[in-house]
Design an enzyme around this catalytic site. Structure first.
Site: not given
Length: 366
Positions: A28, A178, A181, A183, A238
Site C-alpha cells: 500500500t 486479499h 491482515n 481486512y 488490525n
C-alpha cells in the site's frame, strides 16, 4: 541446487510462469489521484521492478465501501481500469508478470472515505480498537461497522466478480484475493470479528464459506490456476485474533486445496505489523512450517525476509517463492542486487505512504 540457485530459477505457479522466485509483495502506497485512479507515476514504479518473478500490486479496493485509507486505488471504474492497463503494459514490456490484489477492508475504514455509503461494513457490528486515517488524512476512532446482511454479501460477490473482469480487461496475468491482515475476508474467518449466527458464522466451515464463494466468483473470470489467496495466520494487525488459529487455518488450507489455485501466499507472524513498524517477533510460530505441508499447491511466503533467509526457506522447500516488501520499495533492481551480492539501498519509511515521486520512483538502480 543451492538456495541461491533456486532463487534465480524459474517456477510455474499454476498458469503463472515466473522467471525467478522473487515476488514483489503487495505494498500500500496511498498515492492514487482523483477518482481513486492509480497515480500516473505507478507505470514507472511498477515497470522499474519488472525483473521480479512476480509483482503483486498494492491492495486495490473492489468498491468505494471497500476503501480503508486515503488515496488507495480502486479497480471498479472504467477510469481506474484504463490506468491499470497502462501499468500492466509497462510491466509486460519489460518481460514481467503482474497480478492484481483485490481488497475490501471491512471495518478497517472510516465513513469519511465513502460518505455516500455511510459507516463501514463487516461480518458483525464490532468496532476495531484504535484509530485510522479518514479522508482528511487525520486519525479518527474506528466506528462501529454495519453487520452485513445476506443481500450485502450477494452484492459483495458481484463486486469481486466485476473487479476480476476489470483486472482481466486491464491485461493482468491473474489476481490475488486479499484474505489477510484483518481486512474483510479475514474478519469473516476469525471468531474475534465474526460472531454471526447464520451460514457465514459459528463453525469453522461456516466462517470459511465466504472465502470459498469469492474464489468461485472470480474463477468465472480467471481460471482458478491464475488466482492466488493471501492469508495471515496468527496475525494480530488490525485487532485480530481467533480462539483456535491452527484448526481454523488448517481447515482453510484444506478447503483451498480443492480449488487448484495458482498459489497460497502466507505472511509470517513475526512480521505482523503489515507496514506499521519495524518490530519482528522472533518467538512467533513459523507459518511455513505449520501449514506448508498441508497445502498441496504452490506456496509463497512473506514477512521480514532478507536474502539469506529467503534462500534458506527455498532450499528447505518450505516455499516455492519468497515475497519482499520494504526491500522492493527501495531497490527496484532487487533481483540484480541479490545476484551480485551488491549492497542494498536503505528505505525511507517516512515516504512509504502518500506523496509523489520521492521515495517512490527515485530509488537508484545499480
Amino acid at each position: 541446487m543451492s538456495g541461491k540457485e533456486i532463487m534465480f530459477s524459474p517456477v510455474n505457479l499454476g498458469s503463472l510462469q515466473l522467471k525467478n522466485r522473487l515476488v514483489m509483495a503487495p505494498l500500500t502506497r496511498m498515492r492514487a489521484v482523483a477518482g481513486d485512479v492509480p497515480n500516473p507515476l505507478a507505470k514507472t514504479y511498477y515497470g522499474q521492478r519488472a525483473s521480479a518473478g512476480l509483482i503483486i500490486t498494492e491492495a486495490t479496493q473492489i468498491s468505494p465501501l471497500g476503501m480503508g485509507y486515503p488515496a488507495t486505488p480502486g479497480i471498479y471504474s472504467p477510469e481506474q481500469t484504463a490506468a491499470w492497463k497502462e501499468i500492466v503494459e509497462a510491466v509486460h514490456a519489460k518481460g514481467g508478470t503482474i497480478v492484481a490484489q483485490l481488497w475490501h477492508v471491512g471495518r478497517i475504514s472510516h465513513s469519511s472515505l465513502h460518505p455516500e455509503d455511510g459507516v463501514p461494513e463487516a461480518p458483525s457490528a464490532i468496532a476495531a480498537a484504535g484509530q485510522t486515517y479518514g479522508a482528511d488524512w487525520k486519525l479518527h476512532d474506528y466506528e462501529v461497522p454495519k453487520a452485513m446482511s445476506l443481500d450485502d454479501i450477494a452484492r459483495l460477490l458481484k463486486e469481486f466478480e466485476l473487479a476480476a473482469r476489470n483486472a482481466k480487461a486491464a491485461g493482468f496475468d491473474g489476481i490475488e484475493i486479499h484474505s489477510a491482515n484483518g481486512y474483510l475476508l479475514d474478519q469473516f474467518l476469525q471468531d474475534k470479528t465474526n460472531q454471526r449466527n447464520d451460514q457465514y458464522g459459528g463453525s469453522i466451515e461456516n466462517r470459511l464459506r465466504l472465502l470459498g464463494e469469492v474464489i468461485e466468483a472470480v474463477s468465472k473470470v480467471f481460471t482458478s490456476d491464475r488466482v492466488g489467496v493471501r492469508l495471515s495466520p496468527y496475525g494480530t494487525f488490525n485487532d485480530m485474533s481467533d480462539s483456535d488459529p491452527v484448526a481454523l487455518f488448517t481447515a482453510a488450507i484444506n478447503k483451498l486445496n480443492a480449488y487448484g489455485l495458482a498459489y497460497v501466499h502466507m505472511i509470517e507472524p513475526r512480521a505482523t505489523s503489515a507496514g506499521g513498524g519495524e518490530q519482528v517477533n522472533e518467538g512467533a510460530p513459523i507459518t511455513s512450517e505449520l501449514f506448508r505441508k498441508a497445502y498441496q499447491g504452490k506456496f509463497i511466503t512473506a514477512g521480514g525476509y532478507d536474502q539469506a533467509m529467503g534462500e534458506k526457506v527455498l532450499e528447505e522447500r518450505m516455499a516455492d517463492a519468497v515475497a519482499y516488501g520494504r526491500l522492493y520499495i527501495s531497490n527496484p533492481d532487487l533481483l540484480e542486487r541479490f545476484e551480485k551480492n551488491a549492497p542494498l539501498n536503505p528505505y525511507n519509511r517516512a515516504t512509504f505512504y502518500g506523496g509523489a515521486g520521492v521515495g517512490y520512483t527515485d530509488y537508484p538502480s545499480l
